[in-house]
Design a protein around this motif. Structure first.
Motif, PDB file in Angstrom:
ATOM      1  N   THR A 172       0.826  -1.215   0.000  1.00 47.83           N
ATOM      2  CA  THR A 172       0.000   0.000   0.000  1.00 47.83           C
ATOM      3  C   THR A 172       0.855   1.259   0.000  1.00 47.83           C
ATOM      4  OG1 THR A 172      -1.769  -1.150   1.173  1.00 47.83           O
ATOM      5  CG2 THR A 172      -1.799   1.244   1.272  1.00 47.83           C
ATOM      6  N   ILE A 173       1.921   1.250   0.791  1.00 48.31           N
ATOM      7  CA  ILE A 173       2.644   2.519   0.982  1.00 48.31           C
ATOM      8  C   ILE A 173       3.839   2.681   0.038  1.00 48.31           C
ATOM      9  CG2 ILE A 173       1.913   2.642   3.396  1.00 48.31           C
ATOM     10  CD1 ILE A 173       4.747   1.853   4.250  1.00 48.31           C
ATOM     11  N   HIS A 174       4.049   1.690  -0.872  1.00 46.12           N
ATOM     12  CA  HIS A 174       5.305   1.696  -1.637  1.00 46.12           C
ATOM     13  C   HIS A 174       5.562   3.017  -2.377  1.00 46.12           C
ATOM     14  CE1 HIS A 174       2.632   0.879  -5.037  1.00 46.12           C
ATOM     15  NE2 HIS A 174       3.614   1.341  -5.789  1.00 46.12           N
ATOM     16  N   ALA A 175       4.502   3.587  -2.992  1.00 46.66           N
ATOM     17  CA  ALA A 175       4.740   4.761  -3.834  1.00 46.66           C
ATOM     18  C   ALA A 175       5.140   5.963  -2.982  1.00 46.66           C
ATOM     19  CB  ALA A 175       3.500   5.084  -4.662  1.00 46.66           C
ATOM     20  N   GLY A 176       4.561   6.058  -1.781  1.00 45.18           N
ATOM     21  CA  GLY A 176       4.951   7.135  -0.874  1.00 45.18           C
ATOM     22  C   GLY A 176       6.395   6.967  -0.434  1.00 45.18           C
ATOM     23  N   ILE A 177       6.776   5.715  -0.156  1.00 42.05           N
ATOM     24  CA  ILE A 177       8.162   5.451   0.255  1.00 42.05           C
ATOM     25  C   ILE A 177       9.106   5.808  -0.891  1.00 42.05           C
ATOM     26  CG2 ILE A 177       9.816   3.627   0.907  1.00 42.05           C
ATOM     27  CD1 ILE A 177       7.867   4.257   3.180  1.00 42.05           C
ATOM     28  N   ALA A 178       8.742   5.413  -2.115  1.00 41.14           N
ATOM     29  CA  ALA A 178       9.626   5.691  -3.262  1.00 41.14           C
ATOM     30  C   ALA A 178       9.776   7.201  -3.466  1.00 41.14           C
ATOM     31  CB  ALA A 178       9.066   5.022  -4.517  1.00 41.14           C
ATOM     32  N   GLN A 179       8.701   7.946  -3.232  1.00 38.20           N
ATOM     33  CA  GLN A 179       8.809   9.411  -3.393  1.00 38.20           C
ATOM     34  C   GLN A 179       9.679  10.004  -2.281  1.00 38.20           C
ATOM     35  OE1 GLN A 179       4.874  11.247  -4.464  1.00 38.20           O
ATOM     36  NE2 GLN A 179       4.343   9.153  -4.957  1.00 38.20           N
ATOM     37  N   CYS A 180       9.596   9.450  -1.077  1.00 36.36           N
ATOM     38  CA  CYS A 180      10.494   9.903   0.008  1.00 36.36           C
ATOM     39  C   CYS A 180      11.949   9.627  -0.376  1.00 36.36           C
ATOM     40  CB  CYS A 180      10.187   9.187   1.327  1.00 36.36           C
ATOM     41  SG  CYS A 180       8.598   9.586   2.048  1.00 36.36           S
ATOM     42  N   VAL A 181      12.186   8.425  -0.921  1.00 36.77           N
ATOM     43  CA  VAL A 181      13.559   8.046  -1.297  1.00 36.77           C
ATOM     44  C   VAL A 181      14.100   8.995  -2.361  1.00 36.77           C
ATOM     45  CG1 VAL A 181      14.887   6.249  -2.511  1.00 36.77           C
ATOM     46  CG2 VAL A 181      13.430   5.637  -0.559  1.00 36.77           C
ATOM     47  N   ALA A 182      13.264   9.321  -3.354  1.00 39.44           N
ATOM     48  CA  ALA A 182      13.723  10.229  -4.412  1.00 39.44           C
ATOM     49  C   ALA A 182      14.058  11.600  -3.821  1.00 39.44           C
ATOM     50  CB  ALA A 182      12.655  10.349  -5.497  1.00 39.44           C
ATOM     51  N   GLU A 183      13.219  12.045  -2.886  1.00 37.40           N
ATOM     52  CA  GLU A 183      13.449  13.331  -2.232  1.00 37.40           C
ATOM     53  C   GLU A 183      14.798  13.318  -1.511  1.00 37.40           C
ATOM     54  OE1 GLU A 183      11.133  15.613  -2.835  1.00 37.40           O
ATOM     55  OE2 GLU A 183      12.462  17.019  -1.800  1.00 37.40           O
ATOM     56  N   LEU A 184      15.031  12.224  -0.808  1.00 44.17           N
ATOM     57  CA  LEU A 184      16.240  12.083   0.007  1.00 44.17           C
ATOM     58  C   LEU A 184      17.502  11.983  -0.860  1.00 44.17           C
ATOM     59  CD1 LEU A 184      16.767  11.652   3.057  1.00 44.17           C
ATOM     60  CD2 LEU A 184      16.431   9.205   2.687  1.00 44.17           C
ATOM     61  N   LEU A 185      17.459  11.098  -1.859  1.00 40.23           N
ATOM     62  CA  LEU A 185      18.669  10.854  -2.646  1.00 40.23           C
ATOM     63  C   LEU A 185      18.938  11.948  -3.679  1.00 40.23           C
ATOM     64  CD1 LEU A 185      18.257   7.946  -1.431  1.00 40.23           C
ATOM     65  CD2 LEU A 185      19.459   7.136  -3.456  1.00 40.23           C
ATOM     66  N   LEU A 186      17.864  12.507  -4.238  1.00 38.68           N
ATOM     67  CA  LEU A 186      18.076  13.468  -5.332  1.00 38.68           C
ATOM     68  C   LEU A 186      18.199  14.900  -4.840  1.00 38.68           C
ATOM     69  CD1 LEU A 186      15.538  12.082  -7.980  1.00 38.68           C
ATOM     70  CD2 LEU A 186      17.984  11.602  -7.825  1.00 38.68           C
ATOM     71  N   ARG A 187      17.495  15.217  -3.723  1.00 38.21           N
ATOM     72  CA  ARG A 187      17.477  16.619  -3.288  1.00 38.21           C
ATOM     73  C   ARG A 187      17.873  16.807  -1.837  1.00 38.21           C
ATOM     74  NH1 ARG A 187      13.647  15.816  -7.100  1.00 38.21           N
ATOM     75  NH2 ARG A 187      12.137  14.941  -5.642  1.00 38.21           N
ATOM     76  N   ASP A 188      18.293  15.712  -1.201  1.00 33.11           N
ATOM     77  CA  ASP A 188      18.680  15.767   0.205  1.00 33.11           C
ATOM     78  C   ASP A 188      17.538  16.295   1.079  1.00 33.11           C
ATOM     79  OD1 ASP A 188      20.547  15.113   2.011  1.00 33.11           O
ATOM     80  OD2 ASP A 188      21.627  17.019   1.968  1.00 33.11           O
ATOM     81  N   GLY A 189      16.299  16.081   0.630  1.00 31.24           N
ATOM     82  CA  GLY A 189      15.136  16.601   1.360  1.00 31.24           C
ATOM     83  C   GLY A 189      14.537  15.558   2.285  1.00 31.24           C
ATOM     84  N   THR A 190      13.726  16.000   3.230  1.00 31.85           N
ATOM     85  CA  THR A 190      13.048  15.069   4.137  1.00 31.85           C
ATOM     86  C   THR A 190      11.571  15.432   4.291  1.00 31.85           C
ATOM     87  OG1 THR A 190      13.821  16.386   6.002  1.00 31.85           O
ATOM     88  CG2 THR A 190      15.066  14.372   5.525  1.00 31.85           C
ATOM     89  N   SER A 191      11.012  16.088   3.269  1.00 30.98           N
ATOM     90  CA  SER A 191       9.565  16.295   3.337  1.00 30.98           C
ATOM     91  C   SER A 191       8.970  16.202   1.936  1.00 30.98           C
ATOM     92  CB  SER A 191       9.235  17.617   4.022  1.00 30.98           C
ATOM     93  OG  SER A 191       9.279  18.676   3.118  1.00 30.98           O
TER      94      SER A 191
END
Ligand SMILES: Cc1cc2nc3c(=O)[nH]c(=O)nc-3n(C[C@H](O)[C@H](O)[C@H](O)COP(=O)(O)OP(=O)(O)OC[C@H]3O[C@@H](n4cnc5c(N)ncnc54)[C@H](O)[C@@H]3O)c2cc1C
Length: 421
Positions: free
Chosen positions: A354-373
Protein backbone atom coordinates in the motif's frame (compact mmCIF):
# COMPACT_ATOMS: atom_id res chain seq x y z
CA UNK A 1 38.25 -4.81 -17.76
CA UNK A 2 36.95 -1.31 -16.90
CA UNK A 3 34.98 -1.25 -13.66
CA UNK A 4 31.28 -0.66 -14.19
CA UNK A 5 29.64 2.18 -12.31
CA UNK A 6 26.31 3.78 -11.39
CA UNK A 7 25.06 6.95 -9.75
CA UNK A 8 22.69 4.97 -7.56
CA UNK A 9 22.83 1.25 -6.74
CA UNK A 10 19.73 -0.35 -5.25
CA UNK A 11 20.09 -3.59 -3.33
CA UNK A 12 16.80 -5.50 -3.52
CA UNK A 13 14.20 -5.86 -6.25
CA UNK A 14 11.02 -6.21 -4.21
CA UNK A 15 8.25 -3.65 -4.51
CA UNK A 16 10.29 -1.07 -2.62
CA UNK A 17 13.52 -1.42 -4.62
CA UNK A 18 11.77 -1.59 -7.99
CA UNK A 19 9.42 1.35 -7.35
CA UNK A 20 12.40 3.37 -6.10
CA UNK A 21 14.34 2.55 -9.30
CA UNK A 22 11.40 3.88 -11.30
CA UNK A 23 10.96 6.97 -9.14
CA UNK A 24 14.67 7.86 -9.18
CA UNK A 25 14.86 7.44 -12.95
CA UNK A 26 11.60 9.35 -13.48
CA UNK A 27 12.55 12.30 -11.33
CA UNK A 28 16.25 12.64 -12.05
CA UNK A 29 18.84 11.91 -14.69
CA UNK A 30 20.69 9.39 -12.55
CA UNK A 31 21.99 6.07 -13.87
CA UNK A 32 20.48 3.46 -11.55
CA UNK A 33 21.51 -0.16 -11.18
CA UNK A 34 19.37 -2.62 -9.19
CA UNK A 35 20.64 -5.96 -7.91
CA UNK A 36 18.48 -8.77 -6.62
CA UNK A 37 20.01 -11.95 -5.34
CA UNK A 38 17.07 -13.94 -6.66
CA UNK A 39 14.38 -12.73 -9.03
CA UNK A 40 12.54 -9.46 -8.46
CA UNK A 41 9.52 -9.96 -6.17
CA UNK A 42 10.78 -13.31 -4.90
CA UNK A 43 11.25 -12.01 -1.33
CA UNK A 44 8.44 -10.74 0.90
CA UNK A 45 6.71 -9.10 -2.03
CA UNK A 46 5.92 -12.41 -3.73
CA UNK A 47 4.21 -13.78 -0.62
CA UNK A 48 2.16 -10.66 0.00
CA UNK A 49 -1.63 -10.49 0.03
CA UNK A 50 -1.34 -7.29 -2.03
CA UNK A 51 -4.25 -5.51 -0.36
CA UNK A 52 -4.46 -1.75 -0.88
CA UNK A 53 -6.38 -0.58 2.15
CA UNK A 54 -6.36 1.95 4.98
CA UNK A 55 -3.48 1.78 7.42
CA UNK A 56 -4.73 4.37 9.88
CA UNK A 57 -1.94 4.21 12.41
CA UNK A 58 -0.79 7.78 12.69
CA UNK A 59 -0.59 10.51 10.11
CA UNK A 60 2.57 9.18 8.45
CA UNK A 61 0.84 5.93 7.46
CA UNK A 62 -2.28 7.86 6.45
CA UNK A 63 -0.24 10.10 4.13
CA UNK A 64 1.75 7.21 2.68
CA UNK A 65 -1.47 5.29 2.07
CA UNK A 66 -3.01 8.20 0.16
CA UNK A 67 0.08 8.37 -2.05
CA UNK A 68 -0.01 4.61 -2.62
CA UNK A 69 -3.72 4.61 -3.45
CA UNK A 70 -3.25 7.53 -5.84
CA UNK A 71 -0.42 5.69 -7.63
CA UNK A 72 -2.43 2.48 -8.05
CA UNK A 73 -5.29 4.48 -9.57
CA UNK A 74 -2.85 6.14 -11.98
CA UNK A 75 -1.29 2.81 -13.00
CA UNK A 76 -4.79 1.46 -13.64
CA UNK A 77 -5.73 4.43 -15.80
CA UNK A 78 -2.50 4.78 -17.73
CA UNK A 79 -1.25 1.19 -17.99
CA UNK A 80 -4.32 -0.98 -17.52
CA UNK A 81 -2.83 -2.34 -14.30
CA UNK A 82 -4.98 -4.99 -12.62
CA UNK A 83 -6.83 -4.17 -9.40
CA UNK A 84 -9.57 -6.32 -7.89
CA UNK A 85 -11.97 -3.98 -6.04
CA UNK A 86 -13.62 -6.41 -3.64
CA UNK A 87 -13.40 -3.86 -0.85
CA UNK A 88 -12.66 -4.02 2.85
CA UNK A 89 -15.37 -4.87 5.33
CA UNK A 90 -15.56 -4.02 8.97
CA UNK A 91 -18.25 -6.11 10.68
CA UNK A 92 -19.75 -4.55 13.80
CA UNK A 93 -20.64 -7.01 16.57
CA UNK A 94 -22.77 -6.43 19.63
CA UNK A 95 -22.10 -4.37 21.83
CA UNK A 96 -20.44 -2.14 19.19
CA UNK A 97 -22.05 1.00 17.77
CA UNK A 98 -23.74 0.70 14.40
CA UNK A 99 -23.47 2.70 12.25
CA UNK A 100 -20.12 3.69 13.73
CA UNK A 101 -19.39 7.41 14.16
CA UNK A 102 -17.04 9.01 11.58
CA UNK A 103 -13.46 8.66 12.68
CA UNK A 104 -10.82 11.33 12.89
CA UNK A 105 -8.84 9.96 9.94
CA UNK A 106 -11.83 10.07 7.65
CA UNK A 107 -12.63 13.62 8.70
CA UNK A 108 -9.09 14.70 7.98
CA UNK A 109 -8.13 12.64 4.93
CA UNK A 110 -11.41 11.44 3.40
CA UNK A 111 -12.68 12.78 0.09
CA UNK A 112 -15.51 12.09 -2.34
CA UNK A 113 -16.80 8.80 -3.74
CA UNK A 114 -13.43 8.06 -5.38
CA UNK A 115 -11.55 8.27 -2.09
CA UNK A 116 -10.04 5.27 -0.30
CA UNK A 117 -12.12 6.39 2.72
CA UNK A 118 -15.42 6.18 0.84
CA UNK A 119 -17.73 3.66 2.55
CA UNK A 120 -21.28 2.44 2.77
CA UNK A 121 -23.04 1.19 5.89
CA UNK A 122 -24.73 -2.20 5.45
CA UNK A 123 -27.43 -3.05 7.93
CA UNK A 124 -27.50 -6.56 9.36
CA UNK A 125 -29.91 -7.90 6.74
CA UNK A 126 -28.03 -6.37 3.84
CA UNK A 127 -24.70 -7.57 5.15
CA UNK A 128 -25.81 -11.16 5.66
CA UNK A 129 -27.48 -11.28 2.27
CA UNK A 130 -24.31 -10.07 0.57
CA UNK A 131 -21.94 -12.22 2.60
CA UNK A 132 -23.96 -15.28 3.59
CA UNK A 133 -20.98 -17.10 5.11
CA UNK A 134 -20.87 -14.62 7.99
CA UNK A 135 -22.35 -16.26 11.06
CA UNK A 136 -25.26 -13.96 12.14
CA UNK A 137 -24.66 -14.33 15.89
CA UNK A 138 -24.13 -10.91 17.44
CA UNK A 139 -23.83 -9.10 14.07
CA UNK A 140 -25.23 -5.55 14.07
CA UNK A 141 -24.13 -4.51 10.59
CA UNK A 142 -21.01 -3.67 8.67
CA UNK A 143 -19.13 -0.93 6.90
CA UNK A 144 -17.88 -1.67 3.38
CA UNK A 145 -15.10 0.36 1.75
CA UNK A 146 -15.71 -0.46 -1.92
CA UNK A 147 -12.71 1.39 -3.40
CA UNK A 148 -10.24 -0.85 -1.59
CA UNK A 149 -9.07 -4.11 -3.06
CA UNK A 150 -6.01 -6.08 -3.99
CA UNK A 151 -3.37 -6.26 -6.68
CA UNK A 152 -1.00 -8.95 -7.91
CA UNK A 153 2.40 -8.05 -6.39
CA UNK A 154 4.32 -9.79 -9.23
CA UNK A 155 2.38 -7.79 -11.83
CA UNK A 156 3.12 -4.55 -9.97
CA UNK A 157 6.86 -5.22 -9.74
CA UNK A 158 6.97 -6.26 -13.39
CA UNK A 159 5.18 -3.06 -14.40
CA UNK A 160 7.63 -0.91 -12.42
CA UNK A 161 10.55 -2.80 -13.93
CA UNK A 162 9.22 -2.14 -17.45
CA UNK A 163 8.61 1.55 -16.72
CA UNK A 164 12.04 1.91 -15.14
CA UNK A 165 13.77 0.22 -18.10
CA UNK A 166 11.84 2.41 -20.54
CA UNK A 167 13.59 5.48 -19.15
CA UNK A 168 16.86 4.07 -20.48
CA UNK A 169 18.58 4.95 -17.21
CA UNK A 170 17.98 1.77 -15.20
CA UNK A 171 19.67 -1.64 -15.30
CA UNK A 172 18.22 -4.61 -13.42
CA UNK A 173 20.50 -7.51 -12.55
CA UNK A 174 18.72 -10.63 -11.35
CA UNK A 175 20.42 -13.51 -9.56
CA UNK A 176 23.15 -11.08 -8.60
CA UNK A 177 23.64 -10.95 -4.84
CA UNK A 178 25.64 -8.10 -3.38
CA UNK A 179 28.27 -9.92 -1.35
CA UNK A 180 30.56 -7.20 -0.10
CA UNK A 181 30.38 -3.45 0.47
CA UNK A 182 33.72 -1.62 0.28
CA UNK A 183 34.11 1.71 2.00
CA UNK A 184 36.62 4.52 2.15
CA UNK A 185 36.19 6.74 5.21
CA UNK A 186 32.50 7.57 5.57
CA UNK A 187 31.62 6.56 2.00
CA UNK A 188 30.75 3.40 0.15
CA UNK A 189 32.93 3.16 -2.95
CA UNK A 190 32.25 -0.28 -4.40
CA UNK A 191 29.66 -3.04 -4.30
CA UNK A 192 31.08 -6.48 -4.98
CA UNK A 193 28.43 -8.68 -6.57
CA UNK A 194 28.51 -12.27 -7.72
CA UNK A 195 29.25 -10.82 -11.16
CA UNK A 196 32.01 -8.46 -10.17
CA UNK A 197 32.55 -4.98 -8.72
CA UNK A 198 30.54 -1.80 -9.30
CA UNK A 199 31.77 1.69 -8.47
CA UNK A 200 28.82 3.52 -6.92
CA UNK A 201 28.00 7.08 -5.91
CA UNK A 202 25.01 6.29 -3.67
CA UNK A 203 23.58 3.02 -2.36
CA UNK A 204 19.98 2.29 -1.35
CA UNK A 205 19.29 -0.66 0.92
CA UNK A 206 15.87 -1.96 -0.17
CA UNK A 207 16.54 -5.44 1.14
CA UNK A 208 13.22 -5.94 2.99
CA UNK A 209 13.78 -8.46 5.79
CA UNK A 210 17.43 -8.80 4.68
CA UNK A 211 17.93 -5.10 5.44
CA UNK A 212 19.99 -5.59 8.59
CA UNK A 213 22.21 -8.16 6.85
CA UNK A 214 22.83 -5.73 4.01
CA UNK A 215 23.63 -2.93 6.47
CA UNK A 216 26.05 -5.30 8.22
CA UNK A 217 27.94 -5.82 4.93
CA UNK A 218 28.78 -2.12 5.19
CA UNK A 219 29.65 -2.38 8.88
CA UNK A 220 26.43 -0.61 9.96
CA UNK A 221 23.71 -1.71 12.33
CA UNK A 222 20.01 -1.41 11.67
CA UNK A 223 17.19 -1.91 14.19
CA UNK A 224 15.21 -4.15 11.92
CA UNK A 225 13.87 -7.62 12.72
CA UNK A 226 12.98 -10.25 10.10
CA UNK A 227 9.79 -11.88 11.39
CA UNK A 228 8.20 -15.14 10.22
CA UNK A 229 4.59 -14.77 9.01
CA UNK A 230 2.24 -17.65 8.16
CA UNK A 231 -0.60 -17.75 5.65
CA UNK A 232 -3.24 -20.44 5.25
CA UNK A 233 -5.95 -20.99 2.66
CA UNK A 234 -9.57 -22.20 2.91
CA UNK A 235 -11.35 -23.86 -0.01
CA UNK A 236 -14.34 -21.50 0.31
CA UNK A 237 -15.44 -22.35 -3.27
CA UNK A 238 -16.73 -25.58 -1.67
CA UNK A 239 -19.29 -23.35 0.11
CA UNK A 240 -20.10 -21.29 -2.98
CA UNK A 241 -18.00 -18.24 -2.06
CA UNK A 242 -16.91 -16.37 -5.20
CA UNK A 243 -15.64 -13.07 -3.94
CA UNK A 244 -14.94 -11.82 -0.45
CA UNK A 245 -13.63 -8.50 0.84
CA UNK A 246 -10.77 -8.03 3.28
CA UNK A 247 -12.07 -8.63 6.79
CA UNK A 248 -10.82 -9.41 10.25
CA UNK A 249 -12.27 -10.74 13.45
CA UNK A 250 -12.61 -9.22 16.89
CA UNK A 251 -10.58 -12.19 18.19
CA UNK A 252 -6.95 -13.15 17.70
CA UNK A 253 -5.46 -16.54 16.89
CA UNK A 254 -3.02 -17.48 19.66
CA UNK A 255 -2.61 -13.77 20.48
CA UNK A 256 -1.88 -12.83 16.87
CA UNK A 257 -4.13 -10.76 14.57
CA UNK A 258 -5.32 -12.65 11.48
CA UNK A 259 -6.75 -10.95 8.40
CA UNK A 260 -8.70 -12.68 5.67
CA UNK A 261 -9.38 -11.85 2.05
CA UNK A 262 -10.99 -13.58 -0.87
CA UNK A 263 -8.70 -14.79 -3.63
CA UNK A 264 -9.45 -15.15 -7.33
CA UNK A 265 -10.71 -18.70 -7.81
CA UNK A 266 -12.92 -18.73 -4.72
CA UNK A 267 -10.44 -19.48 -1.98
CA UNK A 268 -9.92 -17.42 1.16
CA UNK A 269 -6.49 -16.37 2.40
CA UNK A 270 -5.76 -15.92 6.10
CA UNK A 271 -2.54 -14.42 7.36
CA UNK A 272 -0.80 -13.39 10.52
CA UNK A 273 -0.13 -9.76 11.10
CA UNK A 274 1.64 -7.61 13.62
CA UNK A 275 2.83 -4.06 13.19
CA UNK A 276 5.80 -4.13 15.53
CA UNK A 277 8.61 -6.56 16.27
CA UNK A 278 7.32 -9.36 18.49
CA UNK A 279 9.30 -11.86 20.50
CA UNK A 280 9.36 -15.40 19.16
CA UNK A 281 9.00 -14.46 15.48
CA UNK A 282 12.51 -13.32 14.55
CA UNK A 283 14.27 -15.59 12.04
CA UNK A 284 17.15 -15.51 9.58
CA UNK A 285 15.46 -14.79 6.21
CA UNK A 286 18.04 -17.03 4.49
CA UNK A 287 17.32 -19.95 6.73
CA UNK A 288 13.65 -20.06 7.66
CA UNK A 289 11.21 -22.91 7.85
CA UNK A 290 8.93 -22.13 4.89
CA UNK A 291 6.39 -24.73 5.98
CA UNK A 292 3.70 -23.51 8.34
CA UNK A 293 3.56 -24.86 11.85
CA UNK A 294 1.43 -28.00 11.48
CA UNK A 295 -1.16 -26.71 13.96
CA UNK A 296 -1.51 -23.24 12.39
CA UNK A 297 -4.34 -23.91 9.87
CA UNK A 298 -6.28 -25.72 12.63
CA UNK A 299 -5.85 -22.76 14.97
CA UNK A 300 -7.13 -20.31 12.32
CA UNK A 301 -9.98 -22.67 11.50
CA UNK A 302 -11.06 -22.96 15.16
CA UNK A 303 -11.40 -19.19 15.53
CA UNK A 304 -12.92 -18.42 12.11
CA UNK A 305 -15.51 -21.19 12.34
CA UNK A 306 -16.96 -19.45 15.39
CA UNK A 307 -17.72 -16.37 13.27
CA UNK A 308 -18.22 -17.79 9.79
CA UNK A 309 -20.36 -20.53 8.40
CA UNK A 310 -18.22 -22.48 5.95
CA UNK A 311 -19.26 -26.09 6.60
CA UNK A 312 -17.61 -27.67 3.55
CA UNK A 313 -14.44 -25.58 3.30
CA UNK A 314 -11.13 -27.19 4.20
CA UNK A 315 -8.38 -25.13 5.86
CA UNK A 316 -5.02 -25.85 4.24
CA UNK A 317 -1.40 -25.04 4.83
CA UNK A 318 -0.57 -22.00 2.67
CA UNK A 319 2.90 -20.48 2.70
CA UNK A 320 5.28 -18.87 5.07
CA UNK A 321 7.02 -15.53 4.55
CA UNK A 322 9.32 -13.19 6.37
CA UNK A 323 8.79 -9.46 6.68
CA UNK A 324 10.93 -6.78 8.26
CA UNK A 325 9.56 -5.00 11.33
CA UNK A 326 10.81 -2.32 13.66
CA UNK A 327 10.24 -1.76 17.34
CA UNK A 328 7.76 1.08 16.76
CA UNK A 329 6.09 -0.36 13.65
CA UNK A 330 7.20 2.46 11.33
CA UNK A 331 9.57 2.03 8.38
CA UNK A 332 13.13 3.29 8.31
CA UNK A 333 13.61 5.73 5.44
CA UNK A 334 16.80 7.66 5.94
CA UNK A 335 20.49 8.08 5.42
CA UNK A 336 22.67 5.61 7.31
CA UNK A 337 23.87 6.82 10.71
CA UNK A 338 27.57 6.28 9.73
CA UNK A 339 27.98 6.28 5.98
CA UNK A 340 27.16 9.48 4.11
CA UNK A 341 26.16 7.89 0.76
CA UNK A 342 24.23 4.90 2.16
CA UNK A 343 20.41 5.04 2.52
CA UNK A 344 17.78 2.67 3.87
CA UNK A 345 14.15 2.04 2.89
CA UNK A 346 13.19 -0.97 4.98
CA UNK A 347 10.83 -2.11 7.77
CA UNK A 348 7.56 -1.95 5.82
CA UNK A 349 6.11 -4.88 7.82
CA UNK A 350 2.58 -5.68 6.54
CA UNK A 351 2.04 -2.38 4.72
CA UNK A 352 4.65 -2.24 1.96
CA UNK A 353 2.34 -2.81 -1.00
CA UNK A 354 0.00 0.00 0.00
CA UNK A 355 2.64 2.52 0.98
CA UNK A 356 5.31 1.70 -1.64
CA UNK A 357 4.74 4.76 -3.83
CA UNK A 358 4.95 7.14 -0.87
CA UNK A 359 8.16 5.45 0.25
CA UNK A 360 9.63 5.69 -3.26
CA UNK A 361 8.81 9.41 -3.39
CA UNK A 362 10.49 9.90 0.01
CA UNK A 363 13.56 8.05 -1.30
CA UNK A 364 13.72 10.23 -4.41
CA UNK A 365 13.45 13.33 -2.23
CA UNK A 366 16.24 12.08 0.01
CA UNK A 367 18.67 10.85 -2.65
CA UNK A 368 18.08 13.47 -5.33
CA UNK A 369 17.48 16.62 -3.29
CA UNK A 370 18.68 15.77 0.21
CA UNK A 371 15.14 16.60 1.36
CA UNK A 372 13.05 15.07 4.14
CA UNK A 373 9.57 16.29 3.34
CA UNK A 374 7.01 15.58 0.62
CA UNK A 375 4.37 17.77 -0.95
CA UNK A 376 0.91 16.24 -0.43
CA UNK A 377 -1.17 18.89 -2.14
CA UNK A 378 -1.90 16.45 -5.04
CA UNK A 379 -3.74 13.73 -3.11
CA UNK A 380 -5.10 16.08 -0.44
CA UNK A 381 -6.09 19.03 -2.60
CA UNK A 382 -4.74 21.46 0.00
CA UNK A 383 -1.26 22.55 1.00
CA UNK A 384 0.15 19.94 3.38
CA UNK A 385 3.55 18.28 3.71
CA UNK A 386 4.77 14.95 5.06
CA UNK A 387 7.85 15.38 7.21
CA UNK A 388 9.56 12.00 7.03
CA UNK A 389 12.71 12.99 8.88
CA UNK A 390 11.17 11.18 11.89
CA UNK A 391 11.66 7.85 10.06
CA UNK A 392 15.41 8.08 10.52
CA UNK A 393 17.46 5.02 11.41
CA UNK A 394 18.89 6.61 14.55
CA UNK A 395 15.58 7.03 16.41
CA UNK A 396 15.84 3.64 18.13
CA UNK A 397 19.27 4.35 19.60
CA UNK A 398 17.99 7.74 20.79
CA UNK A 399 14.90 6.13 22.34
CA UNK A 400 12.64 8.34 20.20
CA UNK A 401 10.17 5.74 19.03
CA UNK A 402 7.13 6.88 17.07
CA UNK A 403 3.61 5.96 18.09
CA UNK A 404 0.38 5.26 16.26
CA UNK A 405 -1.32 8.47 17.38
CA UNK A 406 -2.98 10.44 14.60
CA UNK A 407 -0.45 13.21 15.01
CA UNK A 408 3.18 12.27 15.43
CA UNK A 409 4.92 13.74 18.42
CA UNK A 410 7.05 15.72 16.02
CA UNK A 411 4.09 17.25 14.20
CA UNK A 412 2.34 18.02 17.51
CA UNK A 413 5.51 19.72 18.72
CA UNK A 414 5.86 21.70 15.49
CA UNK A 415 2.25 22.83 15.55
CA UNK A 416 2.53 23.83 19.23
CA UNK A 417 5.65 25.77 18.35
CA UNK A 418 3.73 27.42 15.48
CA UNK A 419 6.05 25.86 12.87
CA UNK A 420 3.18 24.49 10.72
CA UNK A 421 3.28 21.11 8.95
C1 LIG B 1 1.82 -12.72 4.25
C2 LIG B 1 2.01 -11.26 3.93
C3 LIG B 1 0.91 -10.53 3.53
C4 LIG B 1 1.06 -9.17 3.25
N1 LIG B 1 -0.02 -8.47 2.82
C5 LIG B 1 0.08 -7.15 2.55
C6 LIG B 1 -1.04 -6.43 2.11
O1 LIG B 1 -2.12 -6.98 1.96
N2 LIG B 1 -0.89 -5.10 1.85
C7 LIG B 1 0.31 -4.47 2.03
O2 LIG B 1 0.38 -3.27 1.81
N3 LIG B 1 1.41 -5.16 2.41
C8 LIG B 1 1.33 -6.47 2.69
N4 LIG B 1 2.41 -7.18 3.10
C9 LIG B 1 3.67 -6.48 3.26
C10 LIG B 1 4.43 -6.29 1.96
O3 LIG B 1 4.35 -7.47 1.19
C11 LIG B 1 5.89 -5.97 2.30
O4 LIG B 1 5.93 -4.83 3.15
C12 LIG B 1 6.68 -5.66 1.02
O5 LIG B 1 6.54 -6.72 0.09
C13 LIG B 1 8.15 -5.45 1.35
O6 LIG B 1 8.81 -5.24 0.14
P1 LIG B 1 10.39 -4.98 0.09
O7 LIG B 1 10.71 -4.61 -1.29
O8 LIG B 1 10.75 -4.07 1.21
O9 LIG B 1 11.03 -6.39 0.50
P2 LIG B 1 11.26 -7.72 -0.38
O10 LIG B 1 10.13 -7.98 -1.28
O11 LIG B 1 11.63 -8.80 0.58
O12 LIG B 1 12.52 -7.36 -1.28
C14 LIG B 1 13.84 -7.44 -0.82
C15 LIG B 1 14.68 -8.05 -1.90
O13 LIG B 1 16.05 -7.93 -1.54
C16 LIG B 1 16.74 -9.01 -2.13
N5 LIG B 1 18.04 -9.14 -1.45
C17 LIG B 1 18.26 -9.45 -0.16
N6 LIG B 1 19.59 -9.47 0.10
C18 LIG B 1 20.22 -9.15 -1.06
C19 LIG B 1 21.58 -9.02 -1.44
N7 LIG B 1 22.59 -9.20 -0.58
N8 LIG B 1 21.86 -8.70 -2.73
C20 LIG B 1 20.86 -8.50 -3.64
N9 LIG B 1 19.55 -8.64 -3.31
C21 LIG B 1 19.24 -8.95 -2.04
C22 LIG B 1 15.79 -10.18 -1.93
O14 LIG B 1 16.04 -11.23 -2.84
C23 LIG B 1 14.42 -9.53 -2.12
O15 LIG B 1 13.89 -9.72 -3.43
C24 LIG B 1 2.32 -8.55 3.38
C25 LIG B 1 3.44 -9.30 3.75
C26 LIG B 1 3.28 -10.65 4.02
C27 LIG B 1 4.47 -11.45 4.41
Amino acid sequence: MAQRGADVAIIGGGIIGMSCAYELARQGGAHVVLFDKQNPASGTTGGSAGVICLHDMGEIYAYLTLLGFERIQRLRREHGFGFTPWGSLSVVYDPGEFPPPPDEYELRFGGGPESIYHHVALDREDLLRRYPWINPDGVLGGVLYPNQGFIDPYELVELYEGLALETGRVEVHRNTPVLQVRTDGDRITTLVTRRGPWAVEKVLNAGGPWGAKIAALAGSELDLAPQRIQVCVATAFDDGVEEAPLTGLPESVDGEGVWCRGELGGTLLFGQHHHTTRPGFTVDPDCVNRVNDPEYPRAVERVYRRYWHLPRSVFLNGWCCVYGTTEDGFPIVSRDARLSNFYHAVGMNGHGMTIHAGIAQCVAELLLRDGTSLDLSGPLGRPERLDFSVLDAGRFARGELLDFELRTRESARRSQAGEGG
